[in-house]
Design a protein around this motif. Structure first.
Motif, mmCIF file in Angstrom:
data_model
loop_
_atom_site.group_PDB
_atom_site.id
_atom_site.type_symbol
_atom_site.label_atom_id
_atom_site.label_comp_id
_atom_site.label_asym_id
_atom_site.label_seq_id
_atom_site.Cartn_x
_atom_site.Cartn_y
_atom_site.Cartn_z
ATOM 1 N N GLY A 7 31.675 47.532 29.685
ATOM 2 C CA GLY A 7 31.503 47.657 31.117
ATOM 3 C C GLY A 7 32.766 47.472 31.935
ATOM 4 O O GLY A 7 32.739 47.542 33.152
ATOM 5 N N GLU A 8 33.904 47.224 31.279
ATOM 6 C CA GLU A 8 35.160 47.007 32.007
ATOM 7 C C GLU A 8 36.175 48.072 31.574
ATOM 8 O O GLU A 8 36.159 48.524 30.438
ATOM 9 N N PRO A 9 37.081 48.484 32.457
ATOM 10 C CA PRO A 9 38.104 49.465 32.070
ATOM 11 C C PRO A 9 38.983 48.937 30.941
ATOM 12 O O PRO A 9 39.169 47.736 30.792
ATOM 13 N N TYR A 10 39.527 49.891 30.152
ATOM 14 C CA TYR A 10 40.404 49.510 29.048
ATOM 15 C C TYR A 10 41.661 48.812 29.566
ATOM 16 O O TYR A 10 42.149 49.122 30.660
ATOM 17 N N PHE A 112 43.459 44.056 34.576
ATOM 18 C CA PHE A 112 42.308 43.191 34.312
ATOM 19 C C PHE A 112 40.976 43.916 34.491
ATOM 20 O O PHE A 112 39.940 43.416 34.068
ATOM 21 N N GLY A 113 41.006 45.073 35.153
ATOM 22 C CA GLY A 113 39.772 45.835 35.329
ATOM 23 C C GLY A 113 38.841 45.256 36.375
ATOM 24 O O GLY A 113 37.628 45.458 36.312
ATOM 25 N N SER A 114 39.390 44.553 37.359
ATOM 26 C CA SER A 114 38.563 44.034 38.453
ATOM 27 C C SER A 114 38.565 45.041 39.600
ATOM 28 O O SER A 114 39.084 46.150 39.461
ATOM 29 N N SER A 115 37.986 44.671 40.733
ATOM 30 C CA SER A 115 37.908 45.573 41.886
ATOM 31 C C SER A 115 38.652 44.959 43.068
ATOM 32 O O SER A 115 38.588 43.751 43.291
ATOM 33 N N LYS A 116 39.336 45.801 43.822
ATOM 34 C CA LYS A 116 40.078 45.313 44.975
ATOM 35 C C LYS A 116 39.121 44.947 46.109
ATOM 36 O O LYS A 116 38.130 45.640 46.350
#
Length: 476
Positions: A7-10, A112-116
């Motif tokens: 569920g998270e970007p590479y 880290f694959g989080s969202s801004k």
């Protein structure tokens, strides 16, 4: 194939991809050993193959388990390769950058694959809470999130959630940078009116530093006084020491064990960089930091409920713990914790240097006198000004690298005044000495007021905050 893992970007660097492949390979082996359903194994194998394809695209080489990637990276521009030494490095124990502006947070979000946290989210927060968002949000000090929209959905639908943050008590005196997550968490507690748990990871500090157990616990008590002095509501706040609480809470320890069962040694090596020579306490610790993310770790507060989501405000260097937690959560039937990430507080000597408890001049400590604050800022705060007054008046200063201005973005609440300072300093109308004077005038009363509140915190008050008990909250 979509570049998504759990569920998270590479990850985007060769080193992180290598670690992810190693961890995913372990998952495939475990699924096969457990004779998992074929579709589950096939899905894990596809993820592994996709990771290996990504690795070859990034490095130009096939994955080889015995050959980790080197520090230099190939590129196709004809320019020299980027060395890892020029890259920002962030993990729970080390933050390094070669840039005077500090960490490149946009790149870190991608890595880290989080969202801004963008204007749309900030506007939604304002609508939901019915007041102006905290200046930490407005100025991008808290800049990244995971699932904050889920928390706002819950609040709008009158569904419960709670707050969790923490402190690693490594010294008796905290500095102003340590206050950032607690100032913001206090605001979140006030605007959402929800319970809060604060974990003091004295066990972690014992494992990582040359401390006795008694010293680590002593630092917990002293740091708790500074945290309480931020103004937390005793009826809605539980502060706990890992060394003390885990031995008395079966619910907490059961969750630690559940988490440990679903994370392999290879996975924690990949996530945290542990080696075969690290003590087993370090290897098992991430499960302890993960456990407060689940409501039934606190039966005295939430009874046996497992469905109450958690919101974790923290500095982004702690995110690896909670990426692991979010991966484990659905496997043990719990909701994934949501996160709000803050940027790092710079050392006085500049954003590319590290604050250190052993270097009293690297930051403003909560024990500093007004005179010490003035001397530290004047002597040690890295300046973005020019070498001469004439040159500064002509060319102006650089707010992006000036530590005094950076500190004001954290502690000067007046947006209009801050913007005026930025314009005046950038144009050359304001000199470095005047900028430093402004910061001193902000910090001195802030620290003095904190010290006055802390003096009122008795051992008995600390004990009340740290006693497991029912907290008061509105939701059923």
């Amino acid at each position: 194939m979509a570049d998504v893992l759990n569920g998270e970007p590479y990850p985007s660097t060769p080193q992180e991809l290598f670690k992810s492949i190693t961890a995913q390979g372990e998952i495939v082996r475990s699924l096969k050993a457990e004779k998992a359903p074929k579709d589950e194994i096939d899905s894990a194998v596809k993820q592994l193959l996709s990771l290996k394809i990504n690795y070859k695209e990034v490095t130009g080489q096939d994955y080889n388990a015995d050959s980790p990637p080197t520090n230099s990276r190939p590129n196709n521009s004809g320019e020299p390769g980027t060395t890892e030494g020029e890259e920002d490095f962030v993990d729970p124990w080390t933050v390094q950058t070669s840039s005077a502006k500090g960490i490149d947070y946009d790149k870190l979000i991608v890595r880290f694959g989080s969202s801004k946290i963008d204007k749309t989210l900030i506007d939604r927060i304002e609508r939901v809470i019915g007041q102006k968002p905290h200046h930490f949000l407005r100025r991008g000090i808290f800049f990244s999130h995971r699932d904050m929209n889920n928390i706002l959905d819950a609040y709008e639908n009158k569904k419960p959630f709670y707050l969790y943050t923490g402190r690693g008590p490594s010294s008796e005196a905290m500095h102003v940078g340590h206050l950032i997550p607690f100032i913001f968490t206090k605001w979140l507690q006030d605007v959402f009116n929800v319970p809060l748990v604060i974990q003091m990871t004295d066990d972690e500090k014992y494992l990582w530093k040359e401390l006795t157990l008694e010293q680590a616990y002593g630092y917990t008590i002293e740091n708790a006084k500074d945290i309480i002095a931020c103004g937390f509501d005793i009826n809605k706040t539980f502060i706990f020491s890992d060394l003390e609480y885990m031995g008395s809470s079966p619910g907490f320890y059961k969750n630690v064990v559940k988490i440990q069962k679903h994370v392999t040694f290879n996975q924690v090596k990949g996530i945290f960089g542990f080696t075969d020579s690290d003590c087993i306490g370090k290897i098992s610790f991430p499960a302890i930091q993960a456990a407060p993310s689940f409501s039934n770790s606190f039966p005295q507060i939430f009874k046996d409920r497992t469905d109450i989501q958690c919101l974790i405000p923290c500095a982004i260097d702690q995110d690896p713990y909670f990426r692991m937690t979010r991966d484990v959560a659905p496997k043990i039937g719990y909701p994934k914790p949501a996160l709000l990430h803050s940027s790092f507080f710079p050392a006085l000597q500049g954003a590319q240097t590290k604050m250190s408890a052993s270097d009293p001049n690297s930051s403003i400590f909560l024990t500093d006198t007004a005179k010490q604050i003035k001397n530290k800022v004047n002597k040690h705060a890295f300046s973005g000004g020019k070498d001469t007054i004439e040159e500064h008046r002509q060319l102006g200063g650089n707010c992006d690298i000036d530590v005094s201005f950076m500190y004001l973005t954290f502690f000067l609440e007046d947006d209009d005044k801050l913007e005026q300072i930025r314009q005046d300093y950038t144009s050359g109308a304001m000199l470095t000495g005047e900028l430093k004077k402004t910061l001193i005038e902000v910090l001195q009363p802030l620290i003095a007021n904190h010290q006055a509140r802390r003096k009122e915190i008795t051992e008995d008050i600390v004990k009340q905050f740290m006693t497991p008990r029912k907290l008061f909250y509105d939701f059923q």
